[in-house]
Motif scaffolding. Structure first.
Motif, PDB file in Angstrom:
ATOM      1  N   MET A   1       0.853  -1.197   0.000  1.00 57.65           N
ATOM      2  CA  MET A   1       0.000   0.000   0.000  1.00 57.65           C
ATOM      3  C   MET A   1       0.887   1.243   0.000  1.00 57.65           C
ATOM      4  SD  MET A   1      -2.968   1.245   2.682  1.00 57.65           S
ATOM      5  CE  MET A   1      -1.950   1.522   4.130  1.00 57.65           C
ATOM      6  N   GLY A   2       0.508   2.222  -0.795  1.00 54.91           N
ATOM      7  CA  GLY A   2       1.147   3.533  -0.762  1.00 54.91           C
ATOM      8  C   GLY A   2       0.180   4.528  -0.151  1.00 54.91           C
ATOM      9  N   THR A  26      -4.435  10.168   0.373  1.00 55.62           N
ATOM     10  CA  THR A  26      -4.781   9.192  -0.655  1.00 55.62           C
ATOM     11  C   THR A  26      -4.019   7.894  -0.406  1.00 55.62           C
ATOM     12  OG1 THR A  26      -3.078  10.214  -2.028  1.00 55.62           O
ATOM     13  CG2 THR A  26      -5.345  10.762  -2.552  1.00 55.62           C
ATOM     14  N   ALA A  27      -4.583   6.802  -0.905  1.00 53.97           N
ATOM     15  CA  ALA A  27      -3.925   5.500  -0.766  1.00 53.97           C
ATOM     16  C   ALA A  27      -4.145   4.678  -2.025  1.00 53.97           C
ATOM     17  CB  ALA A  27      -4.475   4.750   0.437  1.00 53.97           C
ATOM     18  N   VAL A  28      -3.163   3.869  -2.382  1.00 57.72           N
ATOM     19  CA  VAL A  28      -3.347   2.879  -3.449  1.00 57.72           C
ATOM     20  C   VAL A  28      -2.778   1.549  -2.980  1.00 57.72           C
ATOM     21  CG1 VAL A  28      -3.204   4.450  -5.450  1.00 57.72           C
ATOM     22  CG2 VAL A  28      -1.114   3.410  -4.579  1.00 57.72           C
ATOM     23  N   VAL A  29      -3.316   0.467  -3.535  1.00 55.55           N
ATOM     24  CA  VAL A  29      -2.704  -0.854  -3.364  1.00 55.55           C
ATOM     25  C   VAL A  29      -2.251  -1.303  -4.738  1.00 55.55           C
ATOM     26  CG1 VAL A  29      -3.130  -3.284  -2.847  1.00 55.55           C
ATOM     27  CG2 VAL A  29      -4.004  -1.526  -1.321  1.00 55.55           C
ATOM     28  N   ILE A  30      -1.004  -1.729  -4.835  1.00 57.12           N
ATOM     29  CA  ILE A  30      -0.495  -2.246  -6.109  1.00 57.12           C
ATOM     30  C   ILE A  30       0.173  -3.596  -5.874  1.00 57.12           C
ATOM     31  CG2 ILE A  30      -0.121   0.060  -7.104  1.00 57.12           C
ATOM     32  CD1 ILE A  30       2.856  -0.268  -6.621  1.00 57.12           C
ATOM     33  N   ASP A  31       0.349  -4.330  -6.977  1.00 53.48           N
ATOM     34  CA  ASP A  31       1.061  -5.605  -6.861  1.00 53.48           C
ATOM     35  C   ASP A  31       2.523  -5.423  -7.278  1.00 53.48           C
ATOM     36  OD1 ASP A  31       1.193  -5.677  -9.630  1.00 53.48           O
ATOM     37  OD2 ASP A  31      -0.310  -7.251  -9.859  1.00 53.48           O
ATOM     38  N   LEU A  32       3.252  -6.528  -7.285  1.00 51.42           N
ATOM     39  CA  LEU A  32       4.687  -6.478  -7.551  1.00 51.42           C
ATOM     40  C   LEU A  32       5.006  -5.896  -8.928  1.00 51.42           C
ATOM     41  CD1 LEU A  32       7.162  -7.360  -5.961  1.00 51.42           C
ATOM     42  CD2 LEU A  32       6.944  -9.632  -6.964  1.00 51.42           C
ATOM     43  N   ALA A  33       4.085  -6.084  -9.876  1.00 53.12           N
ATOM     44  CA  ALA A  33       4.308  -5.563 -11.225  1.00 53.12           C
ATOM     45  C   ALA A  33       3.830  -4.118 -11.356  1.00 53.12           C
ATOM     46  CB  ALA A  33       3.603  -6.445 -12.243  1.00 53.12           C
ATOM     47  N   GLY A  34       3.367  -3.525 -10.245  1.00 52.75           N
ATOM     48  CA  GLY A  34       2.952  -2.123 -10.273  1.00 52.75           C
ATOM     49  C   GLY A  34       1.507  -1.921 -10.706  1.00 52.75           C
ATOM     50  N   ARG A  35       0.757  -3.018 -10.858  1.00 52.07           N
ATOM     51  CA  ARG A  35      -0.652  -2.862 -11.272  1.00 52.07           C
ATOM     52  C   ARG A  35      -1.499  -2.403 -10.094  1.00 52.07           C
ATOM     53  NH1 ARG A  35      -2.297  -8.460 -13.833  1.00 52.07           N
ATOM     54  NH2 ARG A  35      -2.144  -8.870 -11.610  1.00 52.07           N
ATOM     55  N   GLY A  58       3.831  -4.660   2.813  1.00 49.45           N
ATOM     56  CA  GLY A  58       4.454  -3.459   3.363  1.00 49.45           C
ATOM     57  C   GLY A  58       3.655  -2.227   2.999  1.00 49.45           C
ATOM     58  N   VAL A  59       4.005  -1.137   3.676  1.00 49.31           N
ATOM     59  CA  VAL A  59       3.326   0.134   3.453  1.00 49.31           C
ATOM     60  C   VAL A  59       4.386   1.203   3.218  1.00 49.31           C
ATOM     61  CG1 VAL A  59       1.870   1.910   4.531  1.00 49.31           C
ATOM     62  CG2 VAL A  59       1.367  -0.516   4.913  1.00 49.31           C
ATOM     63  N   GLY A  60       4.178   2.016   2.184  1.00 48.95           N
ATOM     64  CA  GLY A  60       5.033   3.181   1.961  1.00 48.95           C
ATOM     65  C   GLY A  60       4.239   4.419   2.330  1.00 48.95           C
ATOM     66  N   LEU A  61       4.879   5.320   3.068  1.00 50.10           N
ATOM     67  CA  LEU A  61       4.172   6.524   3.509  1.00 50.10           C
ATOM     68  C   LEU A  61       4.925   7.750   3.012  1.00 50.10           C
ATOM     69  CD1 LEU A  61       2.187   8.105   5.396  1.00 50.10           C
ATOM     70  CD2 LEU A  61       3.843   7.741   7.225  1.00 50.10           C
ATOM     71  N   GLY A  62       4.194   8.647   2.407  1.00 44.91           N
ATOM     72  CA  GLY A  62       4.818   9.883   1.941  1.00 44.91           C
ATOM     73  C   GLY A  62       4.211  11.090   2.608  1.00 44.91           C
ATOM     74  N   THR A  63       5.058  12.004   3.068  1.00 45.16           N
ATOM     75  CA  THR A  63       4.552  13.285   3.569  1.00 45.16           C
ATOM     76  C   THR A  63       5.514  14.368   3.066  1.00 45.16           C
ATOM     77  OG1 THR A  63       5.796  13.741   5.573  1.00 45.16           O
ATOM     78  CG2 THR A  63       4.085  12.122   5.787  1.00 45.16           C
ATOM     79  N   ALA A  88       3.832   3.697  -2.789  1.00 50.45           N
ATOM     80  CA  ALA A  88       3.748   2.244  -2.981  1.00 50.45           C
ATOM     81  C   ALA A  88       5.064   1.718  -3.561  1.00 50.45           C
ATOM     82  CB  ALA A  88       2.571   1.911  -3.895  1.00 50.45           C
ATOM     83  N   ALA A  89       5.682   2.495  -4.458  1.00 48.30           N
ATOM     84  CA  ALA A  89       6.975   2.075  -5.028  1.00 48.30           C
ATOM     85  C   ALA A  89       8.034   1.981  -3.931  1.00 48.30           C
ATOM     86  CB  ALA A  89       7.420   3.052  -6.116  1.00 48.30           C
ATOM     87  N   LEU A  90       7.944   2.868  -2.933  1.00 45.88           N
ATOM     88  CA  LEU A  90       8.866   2.825  -1.793  1.00 45.88           C
ATOM     89  C   LEU A  90       8.733   1.493  -1.054  1.00 45.88           C
ATOM     90  CD1 LEU A  90      10.815   4.469   0.085  1.00 45.88           C
ATOM     91  CD2 LEU A  90       8.768   5.217   1.321  1.00 45.88           C
ATOM     92  N   ALA A  91       7.472   1.076  -0.844  1.00 43.04           N
ATOM     93  CA  ALA A  91       7.238  -0.215  -0.188  1.00 43.04           C
ATOM     94  C   ALA A  91       7.700  -1.359  -1.084  1.00 43.04           C
ATOM     95  CB  ALA A  91       5.755  -0.364   0.158  1.00 43.04           C
ATOM     96  N   LEU A  92       7.463  -1.228  -2.397  1.00 37.36           N
ATOM     97  CA  LEU A  92       7.910  -2.265  -3.346  1.00 37.36           C
ATOM     98  C   LEU A  92       9.423  -2.390  -3.342  1.00 37.36           C
ATOM     99  CD1 LEU A  92       6.104  -2.047  -6.812  1.00 37.36           C
ATOM    100  CD2 LEU A  92       5.993  -3.859  -5.104  1.00 37.36           C
ATOM    101  N   GLN A  93      10.089  -1.225  -3.267  1.00 37.64           N
ATOM    102  CA  GLN A  93      11.544  -1.222  -3.280  1.00 37.64           C
ATOM    103  C   GLN A  93      12.080  -2.012  -2.092  1.00 37.64           C
ATOM    104  OE1 GLN A  93      14.241   2.381  -4.251  1.00 37.64           O
ATOM    105  NE2 GLN A  93      13.958   2.440  -2.044  1.00 37.64           N
ATOM    106  N   GLU A  94      11.476  -1.783  -0.927  1.00 36.60           N
ATOM    107  CA  GLU A  94      11.907  -2.482   0.279  1.00 36.60           C
ATOM    108  C   GLU A  94      11.594  -3.980   0.182  1.00 36.60           C
ATOM    109  OE1 GLU A  94      13.725  -1.385   2.551  1.00 36.60           O
ATOM    110  OE2 GLU A  94      13.582  -2.989   4.034  1.00 36.60           O
TER     111      GLU A  94
END
Ligand SMILES: [Zn+2]
Length: 415
Positions: A84-85, A94-103, A146-151, A384-390
């Motif tokens: 989740m981003g 705002t929030a999004v959920v994406i999968d490993l391929a970024g969908r 995982g969760v990526g949080l941006g502020t 979400a990409a931040l969480a994907l990166q981790e």
């Protein structure tokens, strides 16, 4: 694609990133592009498939003669893992959920009070968004890897501490740990500009580039920089604060409390401050920043010289900032991003020409400039990409904790 200097990135990671960047690619081309032996690619892709990061897909053979078996390509494995981003901003979260391929599986938004929020209100909003976006996507929160949080603000991504943010009413909060505790999921945190840069690196124009900059103009001015395919944050994770580089001694007052910062001449609030005087607006002015800027833009388009000069002046400061970025980092590409890029006066031909005159004369063309006017969802995608990166770093066996800190070198220097 030109060969890239990737000496310090493990080959397995390079292969994964290469496949991710191209979308779908045969093994033989990976070997060719990265200039490594097909045998190494075969061994390492087997490990990546085993780890659940890549999968094979059948593709029709070129020419379509139908002879022999169909060709096999590699791609990032969609589904299976979700992240989740989450993006906190001053108008809405705002929030999004994406999968490993970024969908994108689902997205959600909650409105908020524009004043700085308490930590508790922020955690509540994070929890509400997680429940909503998971329900929308048909998954449970415990399926989030995982969760990526941006502020916005000064964020230390390594420690998870928010030193200062315009959306929080306190300083020095370990927001990543507090949110991880509340959500029961691992949380990574970073600032807006880094997130939008990650979104470009993972899903956008930066997928095939090794070195590029993203400059964002919104309520503040931010910058993210990708160096050798990786986000550069500085030694303590607090670098790239382009908005607070000084462009005038004893200049205009900035939100950070200091004077003469770029942001104080270019961000939303700087334009609004000038607009109040130039357009003779009533005090107190009750319209929102967005409405005021829209009105200023309309007046500039209709030929109001005061309104036009405000955008032109801001554009000149932008040119100065871009020239500084080019002189310091020599990127392949500078992406201008953020909602304000709708105001084309900021990056009109004059701005680009001025940028060129402030760059060192090397006989080479200045870096390419691209304008990306994303909506607010891009920030959540970046989170979400931040969480994907981790997540992928862990799956590749080199999580952030394993990042090279060169303790040996430091000890050696002391002894
Ligand atoms: Zn400042």
């Amino acid at each position: 694609m030109p060969p890239v200097t990737t000496a310090q990135r493990p080959l397995k990671q390079q292969i994964f990133e290469h496949v991710r960047g191209l979308g779908q690619v045969p093994r033989v081309q990976v070997a060719r592009d990265l200039r490594v032996s097909p045998a190494s690619v075969t061994t390492l892709t087997s490990e990546l498939i085993e780890a659940g990061l890549l999968e094979e897909v059948q593709t029709p053979r070129e020419g379509g003669w139908g002879r022999g078996r169909p060709a096999v390509a590699l791609r990032v494995r969609p589904g299976g893992y979700y992240v989740m981003g989450l993006k906190l901003s001053d108008r809405e979260h705002t929030a999004v959920v994406i999968d490993l391929a970024g969908r994108r599986l689902a997205s959600a938004t909650v409105a908020r009070d524009p004043r700085p929020l308490s930590v508790k209100a922020t955690l509540d909003a994070g929890e509400t968004l997680m429940q909503r976006v998971c329900a929308e996507g048909g998954i449970t929160p415990d399926q989030l890897s995982g969760v990526g949080l941006g502020t916005p603000g000064f964020i230390d991504g390594d420690t998870g501490v928010v030193h200062w943010s315009p959306v929080l009413d306190v300083r020095g909060v370990d927001l990543a740990s507090l949110l991880a505790e509340r959500l029961g999921r691992p949380v990574q945190i970073d600032n807006d500009a880094n997130l939008v840069t990650l979104a470009e690196l993972w899903f956008g124009a930066g997928r095939s580039l090794s070195d590029f900059a993203v400059v964002t103009i919104e309520h503040g001015v931010g910058m993210g920089f990708v160096m050798n395919h990786q986000l550069y944050r500085g030694a303590r994770g607090l670098g790239m604060e382009l908005g607070h580089t000084k462009v005038q001694l004893d200049g205009a007052l900035c939100r950070c409390g200091q004077r003469g910062c770029l942001e104080a001449y270019l961000a939303d609030y700087a334009l609004v401050r000038e607009a109040r005087t130039a357009l003779n607006l009533p005090d107190p002015e009750t319209r929102s920043v967005g409405v005021l800027l829209e009105s200023l833009y309309e007046q500039a388009k209709q030929g109001n010289p005061a309104a036009h000069s405000i955008f032109r002046r801001a554009g000149r400061y932008l040119a100065l900032a871009l020239a500084n970025v080019a002189n310091l980092f020599d990127p392949q590409l500078i992406i201008l991003s953020g909602e304000r890029m709708r105001y084309d006066y900021l990056y009109a031909g004059e701005t680009q020409a001025e940028m060129k005159t402030m760059m060192l004369e090397t006989g080479r063309a200045p870096p390419a400039l691209e304008i990306h006017a994303w909506g607010d969802m891009i920030w959540a995608h970046g989170a979400a990409a931040l969480a994907l990166q981790e997540l992928t770093a862990q799956m590749l066996g080199n999580g952030r904790e394993a990042a090279p800190r060169e303790p040996g070198a430091r000890e050696g220097a002391l002894s």
